[in-house]
Design an enzyme around this catalytic site. Structure first.
Site, mmCIF file in Angstrom:
data_model
loop_
_atom_site.group_PDB
_atom_site.id
_atom_site.type_symbol
_atom_site.label_atom_id
_atom_site.label_comp_id
_atom_site.label_asym_id
_atom_site.label_seq_id
_atom_site.Cartn_x
_atom_site.Cartn_y
_atom_site.Cartn_z
ATOM 1 N N SER A 1 0.817 -1.222 0.000
ATOM 2 C CA SER A 1 0.000 0.000 0.000
ATOM 3 C C SER A 1 0.847 1.268 0.000
ATOM 4 O O SER A 1 1.797 1.395 0.776
ATOM 5 C CB SER A 1 -0.932 0.001 1.219
ATOM 6 O OG SER A 1 -1.596 1.255 1.287
ATOM 7 N N LYS B 1 -13.202 -4.979 4.076
ATOM 8 C CA LYS B 1 -14.168 -3.936 3.719
ATOM 9 C C LYS B 1 -15.611 -4.248 4.147
ATOM 10 O O LYS B 1 -16.394 -3.351 4.401
ATOM 11 C CB LYS B 1 -14.137 -3.660 2.214
ATOM 12 C CG LYS B 1 -12.890 -2.908 1.753
ATOM 13 C CD LYS B 1 -13.010 -2.571 0.277
ATOM 14 C CE LYS B 1 -11.810 -1.792 -0.201
ATOM 15 N NZ LYS B 1 -12.031 -1.224 -1.539
ATOM 16 N N ALA C 1 -16.445 -4.001 -6.840
ATOM 17 C CA ALA C 1 -15.922 -2.720 -7.320
ATOM 18 C C ALA C 1 -17.007 -1.945 -8.068
ATOM 19 O O ALA C 1 -17.143 -0.730 -7.915
ATOM 20 C CB ALA C 1 -14.719 -2.953 -8.224
HETATM 21 P P1 ATR Z 1 -14.137 -6.914 -7.281
HETATM 22 O O1 ATR Z 1 -14.292 -6.754 -5.805
HETATM 23 O O2 ATR Z 1 -12.797 -6.497 -7.830
HETATM 24 O O3 ATR Z 1 -15.260 -6.294 -8.047
HETATM 25 P P2 ATR Z 1 -15.386 -9.445 -7.677
HETATM 26 O O4 ATR Z 1 -16.486 -9.035 -6.782
HETATM 27 O O5 ATR Z 1 -14.809 -10.822 -7.566
HETATM 28 O O6 ATR Z 1 -14.142 -8.474 -7.544
HETATM 29 O O7 ATR Z 1 -15.876 -9.212 -9.196
HETATM 30 C C1 ATR Z 1 -15.081 -9.488 -10.300
HETATM 31 C C2 ATR Z 1 -15.835 -9.116 -11.569
HETATM 32 O O8 ATR Z 1 -14.992 -9.359 -12.704
HETATM 33 C C3 ATR Z 1 -17.093 -9.930 -11.814
HETATM 34 O O9 ATR Z 1 -18.032 -9.105 -12.477
HETATM 35 C C4 ATR Z 1 -16.573 -11.037 -12.729
HETATM 36 O O10 ATR Z 1 -17.558 -11.643 -13.527
HETATM 37 P P3 ATR Z 1 -18.485 -12.836 -12.949
HETATM 38 O O11 ATR Z 1 -19.536 -12.167 -12.096
HETATM 39 O O12 ATR Z 1 -19.043 -13.498 -14.130
HETATM 40 O O13 ATR Z 1 -17.565 -13.719 -12.129
HETATM 41 C C5 ATR Z 1 -15.632 -10.280 -13.599
HETATM 42 N N1 ATR Z 1 -14.604 -11.104 -14.243
HETATM 43 C C6 ATR Z 1 -13.555 -11.701 -13.649
HETATM 44 N N2 ATR Z 1 -12.790 -12.335 -14.569
HETATM 45 C C7 ATR Z 1 -13.375 -12.137 -15.783
HETATM 46 C C8 ATR Z 1 -13.080 -12.528 -17.118
HETATM 47 N N3 ATR Z 1 -12.002 -13.264 -17.386
HETATM 48 N N4 ATR Z 1 -13.916 -12.123 -18.105
HETATM 49 C C9 ATR Z 1 -15.007 -11.365 -17.829
HETATM 50 N N5 ATR Z 1 -15.344 -10.969 -16.584
HETATM 51 C C10 ATR Z 1 -14.543 -11.336 -15.574
#
Ligand code: ATR
Length: 283
Positions: free
Chosen positions: A19, A70, A136
């Site tokens: 960080s 969080k 996010a």
């Molecule tokens: P964060 O807290 O960073 O938002 P998260 O809650 O795990 O992490 O969400 C990750 C997001 O990235 C999700 O929308 C995920 O899609 P899914 O809901 O289908 O899992 C998306 N994501 C992760 N890897 C991906 C990939 N290779 N292609 C498209 N979407 C992806």
């Protein structure tokens, strides 16, 4: 507590070594003449509450909260701001005079300040596309809708999650979930909130979604442009930014939340090894 006394704040995380918040927050302090000592606290899920109480006992004005705490911190907050409630996550806490804890989330506000104030991009009346439906993205939908875009479309690999989020935020404005393959027309702003960039993967978007006026914004940042940024520019988009500005502005907002003063960002880019603030990657 006297005003000229040195203030103390911390960031809770695991991992937390990477960080840059301490350097950034202490630089903000210098910029507004507040002497701030800001430390990293590495803790664990079972130890989190003890650690939180211990640091409150040491007189912290507040703290930043990062992965994986969080959500964990929420039950210890005596009140939550609307942003924290909408995000269902807290990234900043403030310790009030009576010792109570206010939980806030500055991520979405940070993003919107970066887009509209720092980058000067007007999103009111514009078409916005958000990719992803995870934590996010949840944190940015309320602040995005408060700027009254013409429409906010959300799409996600797991479509049901996009639909659920769109339903949850529909009382705040024009928001709709659309399957990736069914996206039509070009967008003024495309925000990548998926973690696909981190896996160096970006599935293509349907033809016509990116045009010469499309600006791309990735919520993550790194030393190099992300794969999403490269894709957007290679498809003829106007400019692409990474999420460093969001990170800095959420920090500015957290500082303001603790001290009631908005610091300048002078000297902060250097901490991240960047030469200029914006645009980072512009054609
Ligand atoms: P964060 O807290 O960073 O938002 P998260 O809650 O795990 O992490 O969400 C990750 C997001 O990235 C999700 O929308 C995920 O899609 P899914 O809901 O289908 O899992 C998306 N994501 C992760 N890897 C991906 C990939 N290779 N292609 C498209 N979407 C992806």
């Amino acid at each position: 507590m006297q005003n000229n006394q040195k203030k103390l704040a911390v960031i809770f995380g695991n991992p937390v070594a990477q960080s840059k918040s301490p350097e950034m927050q202490m630089q903000f302090g210098k910029n507004v003449d507040i002497e701030l000592n800001y430390l990293k606290v590495l803790t664990t899920l079972p130890q989190f509450e003890t650690s939180l109480r211990e640091w409150i006992g040491k007189g912290i004005v507040g703290a930043n909260i990062t992965v994986p705490f969080k959500e964990v911190v929420m039950p210890y907050c005596d009140r939550l701001t609307i942003e924290a409630e909408e995000a269902k996550a807290v990234n900043t806490i403030r310790i009030e005079k009576d010792g109570s804890i206010t939980g806030h989330n500055s991520d979405g506000i940070g993003l919107l300040r970066d887009i509209t104030e720092i980058k000067g991009i007007d999103i009111t009346g514009k078409r916005i596309l958000v990719l992803g439906a995870g934590g996010a993205v949840r944190g940015i939908l309320g602040p995005l809708l408060s700027h009254k875009p013409a429409s906010l479309i959300i799409t996600n690999r797991t479509f049901s999650k996009a639909k659920m989020l769109a339903g949850e935020f529909s009382h705040l404005g024009e928001i709709k979930a659309v399957e990736r393959d069914d996206l039509m027309g070009s967008f003024d702003l495309i925000i990548n909130g998926t973690s696909a960039s981190l896996q160096n993967e970006f599935p293509p978007l349907p033809a016509g979604v990116i045009s010469s006026h499309t600006i791309g914004y990735d919520l993550v940042y790194g030393d190099q442009p992300t794969i999403f940024m490269e894709y957007l520019l290679s498809e003829g988009g106007r400019a692409a930014y990474d999420g460093l500005g969001m990170l800095i502005e959420q920090g500015v907002y957290a500082f303001e939340f603790w001290f009631g003063k908005r610091p300048s960002i002078e000297g902060v880019l250097e901490i991240f090894g960047r030469a200029s603030y914006a645009p980072f990657y512009d054609q």
